[in-house]
Design an enzyme around this catalytic site. Structure first.
Site, PDB file in Angstrom:
ATOM      1  CG  MET A  31      -1.882  -1.222   1.171  1.00 22.81           C
ATOM      2  SD  MET A  31      -3.379  -1.020   2.162  1.00 22.81           S
ATOM      3  CE  MET A  31      -2.704  -0.898   3.775  1.00 22.81           C
ATOM      4  N   GLY A  32       2.138   1.078  -0.441  1.00 25.55           N
ATOM      5  CA  GLY A  32       3.050   2.223  -0.526  1.00 25.55           C
ATOM      6  C   GLY A  32       3.650   2.591   0.813  1.00 25.55           C
ATOM      7  CG  HIS A  35       8.691  -0.072   5.826  1.00 25.70           C
ATOM      8  ND1 HIS A  35       9.028  -1.406   5.914  1.00 25.70           N
ATOM      9  CD2 HIS A  35       7.345  -0.022   5.988  1.00 25.70           C
ATOM     10  CE1 HIS A  35       7.949  -2.121   6.163  1.00 25.70           C
ATOM     11  NE2 HIS A  35       6.908  -1.307   6.188  1.00 25.70           N
ATOM     12  CG  HIS A  38       7.121  -2.339   1.973  1.00 24.70           C
ATOM     13  ND1 HIS A  38       6.928  -1.149   2.634  1.00 24.70           N
ATOM     14  CD2 HIS A  38       5.942  -3.005   2.034  1.00 24.70           C
ATOM     15  CE1 HIS A  38       5.679  -1.080   3.074  1.00 24.70           C
ATOM     16  NE2 HIS A  38       5.058  -2.202   2.727  1.00 24.70           N
ATOM     17  CD  GLN A  62      -5.927  -3.740   3.063  1.00 28.12           C
ATOM     18  OE1 GLN A  62      -5.806  -4.132   1.902  1.00 28.12           O
ATOM     19  NE2 GLN A  62      -4.994  -3.940   3.978  1.00 28.12           N
ATOM     20  CG  ASP A 151       0.691  -7.180   8.525  1.00 26.26           C
ATOM     21  OD1 ASP A 151       0.172  -6.655   9.523  1.00 26.26           O
ATOM     22  OD2 ASP A 151       1.395  -6.543   7.721  1.00 26.26           O
TER      23      ASP A 151
END
Ligand code: PAF
Length: 292
Positions: A31-32, A35, A38, A62, A151
């Site tokens: 989702m951009g 960091h 990612h 979401q 997550d």
């Protein structure tokens, strides 16, 4: 050279052409507000595949909390620079209209997995994640897709989604990436004040201590111990700490109920919601994980 697409049909046909000439495709959905966490997924995907495809889409369906959606960091230009640094090949960055020209009514049933922790506390969240990830898999047609273990429940949901839909994609789990002081990397960390950022490593410190106590305390005692650590800390608001089986993510009452028991935590600092987890106890190891 990074190629940027916003249209579904153009993205799919470009990737299809590459696959037709034998290229393998690794995909990192985001989702951009990218960091190092990612970027770690992307470096791995780039190493293990010929082509690295990344998506940036802040998926409105979401978010069960409107202000969380509104304040979600959006830093597109900065993200592009980072994508160039990791030599990403393709960025798919659609508009909301492109992704959802009509409202989506699909309802997934993830059974017990979807009813605990994030599933229980964020109604509709996993359904929204599943809808967008399923769509992104159709669009980006990857061989492998990379997801972070921060997550952890989302990862379990995606594994189930792929089984439900019989999707031909390998899901690659990647370890949590932490700041030097232990804080799990997250796009939301950017929204912490300087003071909150300094205090935030307390969350992982507490998880590490809990890991060392696991096995010596009962499950109930350990849960209470963690909860007590946050009681007089006014900067922290503990939403939950659960001890669950690492496979089905159902809460356990005794250590011998799970092959590997994990601790899952959500803490609010002001209006920033932080999530983390840790492996606590493995019944097949000679001692618990913290003492290994
Ligand atoms: O983990 C995330 O950033 C999002 O949930 C995902 C997988 C990109 C779907 O929007």
């Amino acid at each position: 050279m990074l190629k940027i697409f916003s249209k579904i049909s153009e993205t799919t046909s470009f990737i299809k052409q590459l696959k037709d000439v034998g290229k393998t495709v690794g995909f990192v959905p985001t989702m951009g507000a990218l960091h190092q966490g990612h970027l770690q997924l992307m470096r791995r995907a780039k190493l293990e595949n010929d082509i690295l495809v990344v998506s940036i889409f802040v998926n409105p369906i979401q978010f069960n909390n409107k202000s969380d959606l509104e304040t979600y960091p959006r830093v597109f230009e900065k993200d592009i620079k980072l994508l160039e640094e990791v030599n990403a090949d393709i960025l798919f960055s659609p508009s909301e209209q492109e992704m959802y020209p009509e409202p989506v009514n699909k309802e997934y049933d993830f059974g017990a997995l979807g009813n605990v922790m994030e599933g229980a506390n964020r109604p509709g969240h996993f359904n929204g994640v599943a809808i967008v990830v399923s769509k992104l898999f159709d669009i980006c047609i990857p061989h492998k897709a990379y997801f972070g273990e921060k997550d952890f429940q989302q990862l379990a949901i995606i594994n189930k989604l792929v089984k439900i839909e019989n999707t031909n994609v390998e899901i690659v789990p990647c370890e949590i990436v932490r700041e030097h002081d232990g804080l799990a990397m997250s796009s939301r960390n950017a929204r912490l004040s300087e003071n909150q950022r300094q205090l935030a490593p307390f969350i992982y410190e507490t998880l590490k201590k809990a890991q060392n106590f696991a096995g010596d305390k009962s499950v109930e005692q350990l849960k209470n111990w963690v909860k007590n650590q946050f009681i007089d800390k006014k900067e922290f608001d503990l939403e939950y700490f659960e001890i669950c089986d690492s496979i089905d993510l159902q809460p356990i009452n005794h250590w011998n109920q799970a092959e590997t028991a994990m601790g899952f935590i959500v803490v609010h600092m002001g209006n920033v919601r932080l999530i983390d987890n840790i492996r606590l106890f493995n019944n097949f190891a000679s001692s618990n994980i913290g003492n290994k």
